[in-house]
Design an enzyme around this catalytic site. Structure first.
Site, PDB file in Angstrom:
ATOM      1  CE1 TYR A 110     -13.601  -4.845   3.218  1.00 37.90           C
ATOM      2  CE2 TYR A 110     -14.337  -4.963   5.500  1.00 37.90           C
ATOM      3  CZ  TYR A 110     -13.483  -4.451   4.537  1.00 37.90           C
ATOM      4  OH  TYR A 110     -12.510  -3.539   4.896  1.00 37.90           O
TER       5      TYR A 110
ATOM      6  CB  THR B 210     -10.560  -4.456   8.074  1.00 36.96           C
ATOM      7  OG1 THR B 210     -11.611  -4.245   9.005  1.00 36.96           O
ATOM      8  CG2 THR B 210     -10.813  -5.793   7.393  1.00 36.96           C
ATOM      9  CG  ASP B 211     -11.508  -3.355  13.411  1.00 36.83           C
ATOM     10  OD1 ASP B 211     -12.166  -3.417  12.349  1.00 36.83           O
ATOM     11  OD2 ASP B 211     -11.811  -2.577  14.347  1.00 36.83           O
ATOM     12  CD  GLU B 212     -15.720  -4.763   9.178  1.00 41.33           C
ATOM     13  OE1 GLU B 212     -16.438  -5.650   8.690  1.00 41.33           O
ATOM     14  OE2 GLU B 212     -15.877  -3.557   8.959  1.00 41.33           O
TER      15      GLU B 212
ATOM     16  CE  LYS C 254      -9.093  -5.401   3.451  1.00 46.85           C
ATOM     17  NZ  LYS C 254      -8.447  -4.548   2.401  1.00 46.85           N
TER      18      LYS C 254
HETATM   19  N1  LIG Z   1     -12.862   2.855   5.748  1.00 45.26           N
HETATM   20  C1  LIG Z   1     -12.610   2.162   6.832  1.00 45.26           C
HETATM   21  O1  LIG Z   1     -13.157   2.436   7.912  1.00 45.26           O
HETATM   22  C2  LIG Z   1     -11.629   1.022   6.787  1.00 45.26           C
HETATM   23  C3  LIG Z   1     -11.320   0.370   7.989  1.00 45.26           C
HETATM   24  C4  LIG Z   1     -10.393  -0.674   7.964  1.00 45.26           C
HETATM   25  C5  LIG Z   1      -9.797  -1.029   6.771  1.00 45.26           C
HETATM   26  N2  LIG Z   1     -10.131  -0.392   5.617  1.00 45.26           N
HETATM   27  C6  LIG Z   1      -9.461  -0.809   4.380  1.00 45.26           C
HETATM   28  O2  LIG Z   1      -8.804   0.342   3.868  1.00 45.26           O
HETATM   29  C7  LIG Z   1      -8.797   0.314   2.441  1.00 45.26           C
HETATM   30  C8  LIG Z   1      -9.396   1.599   1.913  1.00 45.26           C
HETATM   31  O3  LIG Z   1     -10.726   1.725   2.413  1.00 45.26           O
HETATM   32  P1  LIG Z   1     -11.653   2.936   1.974  1.00 45.26           P
HETATM   33  O4  LIG Z   1     -12.711   3.063   2.980  1.00 45.26           O
HETATM   34  O5  LIG Z   1     -10.823   4.093   1.615  1.00 45.26           O
HETATM   35  O6  LIG Z   1     -12.294   2.309   0.650  1.00 45.26           O
HETATM   36  P2  LIG Z   1     -13.111   3.001  -0.531  1.00 45.26           P
HETATM   37  O7  LIG Z   1     -14.209   2.048  -0.877  1.00 45.26           O
HETATM   38  O8  LIG Z   1     -13.447   4.410  -0.187  1.00 45.26           O
HETATM   39  O9  LIG Z   1     -12.058   3.065  -1.734  1.00 45.26           O
HETATM   40  C9  LIG Z   1     -11.630   1.926  -2.423  1.00 45.26           C
HETATM   41  C10 LIG Z   1     -10.896   2.406  -3.668  1.00 45.26           C
HETATM   42  O10 LIG Z   1     -10.402   1.242  -4.344  1.00 45.26           O
HETATM   43  C11 LIG Z   1     -10.677   1.390  -5.741  1.00 45.26           C
HETATM   44  N3  LIG Z   1     -10.813   0.039  -6.346  1.00 45.26           N
HETATM   45  C12 LIG Z   1     -11.771  -0.883  -6.077  1.00 45.26           C
HETATM   46  N4  LIG Z   1     -11.583  -1.965  -6.840  1.00 45.26           N
HETATM   47  C13 LIG Z   1     -10.467  -1.749  -7.584  1.00 45.26           C
HETATM   48  C14 LIG Z   1      -9.751  -2.502  -8.549  1.00 45.26           C
HETATM   49  N5  LIG Z   1     -10.162  -3.731  -8.935  1.00 45.26           N
HETATM   50  N6  LIG Z   1      -8.642  -1.969  -9.096  1.00 45.26           N
HETATM   51  C15 LIG Z   1      -8.224  -0.710  -8.755  1.00 45.26           C
HETATM   52  N7  LIG Z   1      -8.873   0.054  -7.852  1.00 45.26           N
HETATM   53  C16 LIG Z   1      -9.974  -0.455  -7.276  1.00 45.26           C
HETATM   54  C17 LIG Z   1     -11.971   2.183  -5.799  1.00 45.26           C
HETATM   55  O11 LIG Z   1     -12.158   2.813  -7.065  1.00 45.26           O
HETATM   56  C18 LIG Z   1     -11.773   3.167  -4.664  1.00 45.26           C
HETATM   57  O12 LIG Z   1     -11.116   4.324  -5.090  1.00 45.26           O
HETATM   58  C19 LIG Z   1      -9.538  -0.937   2.035  1.00 45.26           C
HETATM   59  O13 LIG Z   1      -8.597  -1.939   1.761  1.00 45.26           O
HETATM   60  C20 LIG Z   1     -10.363  -1.297   3.268  1.00 45.26           C
HETATM   61  O14 LIG Z   1     -10.591  -2.683   3.334  1.00 45.26           O
HETATM   62  C21 LIG Z   1     -11.040   0.628   5.599  1.00 45.26           C
END
Ligand SMILES: NC(=O)c1ccc[n+]([C@@H]2O[C@H](COP(=O)([O-])OP(=O)(O)OC[C@H]3O[C@@H](n4cnc5c(N)ncnc54)[C@H](O)[C@@H]3O)[C@@H](O)[C@H]2O)c1
Length: 364
Positions: A165, A139-141, A169
Site C-alpha cells: 500500500y 499518506t504519512d505511511e 502511494k
Molecule cells: N483514511 C485514512 O486514514 C487515510 C490516511 C492517509 C491517506 N489516506 C488516503 O486518502 C484517500 C482516501 O482514503 P479513504 O480512507 O477515504 O479510502 P476509502 O477506501 O474509504 O475510499 C476509497 C474510494 O476510492 C474508490 N476507488 C477505489 N478504486 C477505484 C478505481 N479504480 N476507480 C475509481 N474509484 C476507485 C472506492 O470505491 C472508494 O470510494 C486514499 O488515497 C488514501 O490513500 C487515507
C-alpha cells in the site's frame, strides 16, 4: 462541453470515507461550485455516504456522479472534455494495508496506474488551454516506520515505505512529481490517520466499534503498542482544501495532528466511550484480544506539519477526545449503516437510490 461560469471540481474516490466528507464540505461551503464524483464503487465505496448531500434541495443540485474506473482512460477523457474541471481532488485508491499484503496487484493498478492516468488527463486539459490543478492525497505511511523518541519528520525525510500500500502511494507521488516538470500543476498532501463517521469497518476504529457493539472479541495486532497520529476527518478535509486553494505548485505538505496514540490506548478509549454511551455491561476492555502481529508492522508514524501551518495557514483544530466521542456516538446511532455496508444486496439498492436522487446528474 458544458459551459461553467462557476467552479467545477472532480473528486475521485468521492464515495469513500474521506472523499464523501470532502464532497459534503465543498458543496456546503461553496454553494456555486459543482462537484463531479468519479468513483467505481469498490467494496469501500458506498453510495449511501452521499445520499444526504445528494438529497439536499440546494447543494444536491450541484452534485454529479460518474461510476467510473480511474484506469479507464477513454471514460476519463470524456468526463474531462465534458466538464473541464478547474481542480481535481484525487483520493481514489485501494487503501487497506492488510489487503495489500494479500494481493498487491489492485494497489499497483489503481494507486499507480490510476494516478498516472488522472495526471495525464489534467496535463492534456492544461495543454488544451484549460487550467486545472491536481490535489493528490497521499499518506504519512510513505515515510515508513519512525523510531520511538525520534522527532516527527519533515517532508524532506527519506521515504522507506514497507507495505505494498505505502509503496504504491509513494510511486503515485513520484508520477505526480515527474509530470510537474512537463507543466502539470499539482500539490501533494501526506495525511496521518483519519477518523470520523462513514469509515469502512476494516480500519481500526470501525473494527473496534463494530466488534464491541456486537459483543465480539476486538482483535488487536501484537502488543497493540504501535502508535499512529490521529486526526478527525474534518481537519483532513480542511487541510486538503487549504492545500488545493493556497498550496504552491509542486509542493508536498504533511497534514498531521501531533496527537499520537498507541492502538491499544485508542481501543480502550473507544470501548470505554461505547460502554458509557450504551450502558451495555457486556461492552468492556476485556473484549480486546491480542492476535498475531502483521508482517513488517510499522511501529510508529509521526510527521511535522509546520510547512502546512506556515504556507497554508492550516492546523488541526478539533479536540480529539470530543471528536472521538462524536464518532463513537455516530456508529451507535447508525448501526444500520454498519449493517448495510457489508451486504452486497444493499450495495445494489443504494446505487439505485443515489441514481434516483441524482437523476440526470448520474452520468452513465
Ligand atoms: N483514511 C485514512 O486514514 C487515510 C490516511 C492517509 C491517506 N489516506 C488516503 O486518502 C484517500 C482516501 O482514503 P479513504 O480512507 O477515504 O479510502 P476509502 O477506501 O474509504 O475510499 C476509497 C474510494 O476510492 C474508490 N476507488 C477505489 N478504486 C477505484 C478505481 N479504480 N476507480 C475509481 N474509484 C476507485 C472506492 O470505491 C472508494 O470510494 C486514499 O488515497 C488514501 O490513500 C487515507
Amino acid at each position: 462541453m458544458e459551459q461553467h461560469t462557476t467552479p467545477t471540481y472532480f473528486v475521485t474516490g468521492g464515495a469513500g470515507f474521506i472523499g464523501s466528507h470532502l464532497v459534503r464540505t465543498l458543496l456546503t461551503q461553496q454553494p456555486d461550485a459543482s462537484v463531479v464524483v468519479l468513483d467505481v464503487l469498490t467494496y469501500a465505496g458506498n453510495p449511501e455516504n452521499l445520499l444526504d448531500i445528494a438529497s439536499d434541495k440546494n447543494a444536491g443540485q450541484h452534485l454529479y456522479f460518474a461510476q467510473v474506473d480511474i484506469c479507464d482512460t477513454l471514460a476519463l477523457h470524456k468526463l474531462f472534455t465534458r466538464f473541464t474541471p478547474q481542480l481535481v481532488f484525487h483520493l481514489a485508491a485501494e487503501s487497506h494495508v492488510d489487503r495489500s499484503l494479500v494481493d498487491a496487484s489492485r494497489f499497483m493498478r489503481t494507486n499507480i496506474q490510476g494516478t498516472q492516468i488522472i495526471a495525464e488527463c489534467i496535463y492534456e486539459q492544461i495543454q488544451a488551454g484549460y487550467p486545472c490543478r491536481m490535489l493528490h492525497v497521499s499518506t504519512d505511511e510513505v515515510y515508513g516506520s519512525i523510531s520511538s523518541g525520534q522527532t516527527p519528520v519533515l517532508e524532506e525525510y527519506p521515504c522507506t515505505p514497507t507495505s505494498p500500500y505505502s509503496q504504491s502511494k509513494l510511486a503515485a507521488e513520484k508520477i505526480v512529481q515527474d509530470t510537474l516538470s512537463c507543466g502539470l500543476d499539482a500539490v501533494i498532501v501526506r495525511c496521518c490517520n483519519a477518523f470520523g463517521s462513514h469509515q469502512f469497518p476494516e480500519k481500526l476504529i470501525p473494527v473496534v466499534l463494530s466488534c464491541a457493539l456486537s459483543h465480539k472479541s476486538v482483535p488487536l495486532y501484537g502488543s497493540g503498542l504501535q502508535t499512529r497520529e490521529w486526526m478527525c476527518v474534518k481537519d483532513h478535509v480542511a487541510g486538503i482544501i487549504a492545500a488545493a486553494m493556497h498550496g504552491k505548485s509542486g509542493q508536498t505538505y504533511n497534514l498531521s495532528s501531533g496527537i499520537e496514540l498507541a492502538n491499544l490506548t485508542l481501543a480502550e478509549i473507544l470501548i470505554d466511550a461505547l460502554a458509557m454511551l450504551t450502558h451495555d455491561p457486556a461492552i468492556s476492555r476485556s473484549l480486546i484480544t491480542h492476535v498475531t502481529d502483521r508482517k513488517n508492522h510499522d511501529l510508529r508514524y509521526a510527521s511535522n506539519s509546520s510547512r502546512a501551518m506556515q504556507e497554508l495557514g492550516w492546523h488541526a483544530r478539533c479536540d480529539i477526545y470530543n471528536e472521538l466521542l462524536a464518532t463513537v456516538n455516530w456508529y451507535v446511532q447508525n448501526a444500520s449503516w454498519l449493517e448495510h455496508i457489508t451486504k452486497k444486496s444493499y450495495h445494489t439498492q443504494s446505487v439505485q437510490q443515489l441514481k434516483d436522487v441524482l437523476d440526470i446528474r448520474w452520468i452513465d
